[in-house]
Write a protein that holds these residues in place. Structure first.
Motif, PDB file in Angstrom:
ATOM      1  N   MET A   1      44.456  51.740  35.716  1.00  0.00           N
ATOM      2  CA  MET A   1      43.939  51.821  36.909  1.00  0.00           C
ATOM      3  C   MET A   1      45.004  51.274  37.953  1.00  0.00           C
ATOM      4  N   LYS A   2      44.809  52.158  39.109  1.00  0.00           N
ATOM      5  CA  LYS A   2      45.752  51.760  40.252  1.00  0.00           C
ATOM      6  C   LYS A   2      44.911  51.058  41.390  1.00  0.00           C
ATOM      7  N   ARG A   3      45.706  50.449  42.302  1.00  0.00           N
ATOM      8  CA  ARG A   3      45.016  49.801  43.523  1.00  0.00           C
ATOM      9  C   ARG A   3      44.091  50.826  44.141  1.00  0.00           C
ATOM     10  N   GLU A   4      44.607  52.144  44.479  1.00  0.00           N
ATOM     11  CA  GLU A   4      43.949  53.087  45.059  1.00  0.00           C
ATOM     12  C   GLU A   4      42.655  53.448  44.543  1.00  0.00           C
ATOM     13  N   GLN A   5      42.579  53.098  43.115  1.00  0.00           N
ATOM     14  CA  GLN A   5      41.258  53.620  42.478  1.00  0.00           C
ATOM     15  C   GLN A   5      40.098  52.372  42.543  1.00  0.00           C
ATOM     16  N   MET A   6      40.613  51.218  42.971  1.00  0.00           N
ATOM     17  CA  MET A   6      39.670  50.112  43.302  1.00  0.00           C
ATOM     18  C   MET A   6      38.680  50.634  44.178  1.00  0.00           C
ATOM     19  N   LEU A   7      37.431  50.008  44.046  1.00  0.00           N
ATOM     20  CA  LEU A   7      36.234  50.354  45.147  1.00  0.00           C
ATOM     21  C   LEU A   7      36.654  49.611  46.326  1.00  0.00           C
ATOM     22  N   PRO A   8      36.349  49.981  47.596  1.00  0.00           N
ATOM     23  CA  PRO A   8      36.683  49.038  48.675  1.00  0.00           C
ATOM     24  C   PRO A   8      35.909  47.599  48.707  1.00  0.00           C
ATOM     25  N   VAL A   9      34.956  47.571  48.119  1.00  0.00           N
ATOM     26  CA  VAL A   9      34.345  46.198  47.829  1.00  0.00           C
ATOM     27  C   VAL A   9      35.020  45.431  47.041  1.00  0.00           C
ATOM     28  N   GLU A  10      35.678  45.908  45.980  1.00  0.00           N
ATOM     29  CA  GLU A  10      36.553  45.208  44.949  1.00  0.00           C
ATOM     30  C   GLU A  10      37.666  44.696  45.601  1.00  0.00           C
ATOM     31  N   LYS A  11      38.513  45.640  46.382  1.00  0.00           N
ATOM     32  CA  LYS A  11      39.710  45.315  46.939  1.00  0.00           C
ATOM     33  C   LYS A  11      39.561  44.193  48.085  1.00  0.00           C
ATOM     34  N   GLN A  12      38.431  44.319  48.867  1.00  0.00           N
ATOM     35  CA  GLN A  12      38.238  43.079  49.611  1.00  0.00           C
ATOM     36  C   GLN A  12      37.769  41.987  49.034  1.00  0.00           C
ATOM     37  N   ALA A  13      37.108  41.878  48.089  1.00  0.00           N
ATOM     38  CA  ALA A  13      36.843  40.740  47.350  1.00  0.00           C
ATOM     39  C   ALA A  13      37.976  39.952  46.470  1.00  0.00           C
ATOM     40  N   LEU A  14      38.804  40.830  46.181  1.00  0.00           N
ATOM     41  CA  LEU A  14      40.097  40.286  45.537  1.00  0.00           C
ATOM     42  C   LEU A  14      41.016  39.689  46.526  1.00  0.00           C
ATOM     43  N   GLU A  15      40.990  40.385  47.520  1.00  0.00           N
ATOM     44  CA  GLU A  15      41.831  39.952  48.994  1.00  0.00           C
ATOM     45  C   GLU A  15      41.546  38.821  49.305  1.00  0.00           C
ATOM     46  N   ASN A  16      40.056  38.755  49.570  1.00  0.00           N
ATOM     47  CA  ASN A  16      39.469  37.643  50.067  1.00  0.00           C
ATOM     48  C   ASN A  16      40.083  36.204  49.095  1.00  0.00           C
ATOM     49  N   LEU A  17      39.707  36.536  47.819  1.00  0.00           N
ATOM     50  CA  LEU A  17      39.875  35.283  46.836  1.00  0.00           C
ATOM     51  C   LEU A  17      41.267  35.049  46.751  1.00  0.00           C
ATOM     52  N   LEU A  18      42.407  36.065  46.878  1.00  0.00           N
ATOM     53  CA  LEU A  18      43.588  35.684  47.061  1.00  0.00           C
ATOM     54  C   LEU A  18      44.105  34.715  48.203  1.00  0.00           C
ATOM     55  N   LYS A  19      43.247  34.979  49.214  1.00  0.00           N
ATOM     56  CA  LYS A  19      43.656  34.203  50.614  1.00  0.00           C
ATOM     57  C   LYS A  19      43.164  32.671  50.247  1.00  0.00           C
ATOM     58  N   HIS A  20      41.973  32.864  49.769  1.00  0.00           N
ATOM     59  CA  HIS A  20      41.324  31.216  49.470  1.00  0.00           C
ATOM     60  C   HIS A  20      42.037  30.633  48.492  1.00  0.00           C
ATOM     61  N   ALA A  21      42.711  31.291  47.310  1.00  0.00           N
ATOM     62  CA  ALA A  21      43.564  30.602  46.391  1.00  0.00           C
ATOM     63  C   ALA A  21      44.817  29.916  47.001  1.00  0.00           C
ATOM     64  N   GLN A  22      45.455  30.373  47.982  1.00  0.00           N
ATOM     65  CA  GLN A  22      46.573  30.145  48.761  1.00  0.00           C
ATOM     66  C   GLN A  22      46.172  28.915  49.660  1.00  0.00           C
ATOM     67  N   GLY A  23      45.002  28.399  49.712  1.00  0.00           N
ATOM     68  CA  GLY A  23      44.823  27.130  50.478  1.00  0.00           C
ATOM     69  C   GLY A  23      45.024  25.849  49.432  1.00  0.00           C
ATOM     70  N   ASP A  24      44.713  24.836  50.033  1.00  0.00           N
ATOM     71  CA  ASP A  24      44.698  23.553  49.501  1.00  0.00           C
ATOM     72  C   ASP A  24      43.403  22.667  49.458  1.00  0.00           C
ATOM     73  N   THR A  25      42.520  23.539  49.192  1.00  0.00           N
ATOM     74  CA  THR A  25      41.041  22.657  48.922  1.00  0.00           C
ATOM     75  C   THR A  25      40.755  22.708  47.641  1.00  0.00           C
ATOM     76  N   HIS A  26      39.727  21.914  47.333  1.00  0.00           N
ATOM     77  CA  HIS A  26      39.070  22.076  45.850  1.00  0.00           C
ATOM     78  C   HIS A  26      38.625  23.509  45.595  1.00  0.00           C
ATOM     79  N   GLN A  27      38.024  23.928  46.735  1.00  0.00           N
ATOM     80  CA  GLN A  27      37.686  25.629  46.327  1.00  0.00           C
ATOM     81  C   GLN A  27      38.801  26.301  46.216  1.00  0.00           C
ATOM     82  N   SER A  28      39.838  26.125  46.744  1.00  0.00           N
ATOM     83  CA  SER A  28      40.991  26.985  46.344  1.00  0.00           C
ATOM     84  C   SER A  28      41.623  26.786  45.053  1.00  0.00           C
TER      85      SER A  28
END
Length: 103
Positions: A1-28
């Motif tokens: 699978m390639k990035r362009e084959q991802m569903l829009p909701v999947e791409k958005q969710a993954l990118e949201n999580l990537l942003k969260h993971a770059q933080g410095d909180t317990h949730q991150s």
């Protein structure tokens, strides 16, 4: 699978999580653990489902979407075009895995 084959909701969710993971909180940290368990479970550890108890509902929803993505994609996230983003998470949360690789 390639990035362009991802569903829009999947791409958005993954990118949201990537942003969260770059933080410095317990949730991150919890989000990073989840993502890294997909990226390399043998080096980064498995994901304990009870870890999800410590994240907000919106983050948990994104995690559920990304879990479905990982199952549907039959591939690791770096093969979807997110190698740089995952390397940044490794640098932040598992720097010991990069020792000797960044020379």
């Amino acid at each position: 699978m390639k990035r362009e084959q991802m569903l829009p909701v999947e791409k958005q969710a993954l990118e949201n999580l990537l942003k969260h993971a770059q933080g410095d909180t317990h949730q991150s940290r919890r989000v990073a653990d989840f993502l890294l368990a997909w990226w390399n479970p043998s080096a980064c550890g498995k994901y304990d489902l009870t870890t999800g108890w410590g994240v907000d509902d919106d983050i948990m929803e994104d995690m559920c979407v990304v879990f479905r993505l990982a199952s549907r994609a039959h591939s690791y996230p770096d093969s979807l075009g997110y190698e740089k983003e995952f390397e940044a998470i490794v640098r932040e949360w598992r720097p010991e895995l990069l020792q000797g690789r960044e020379d």
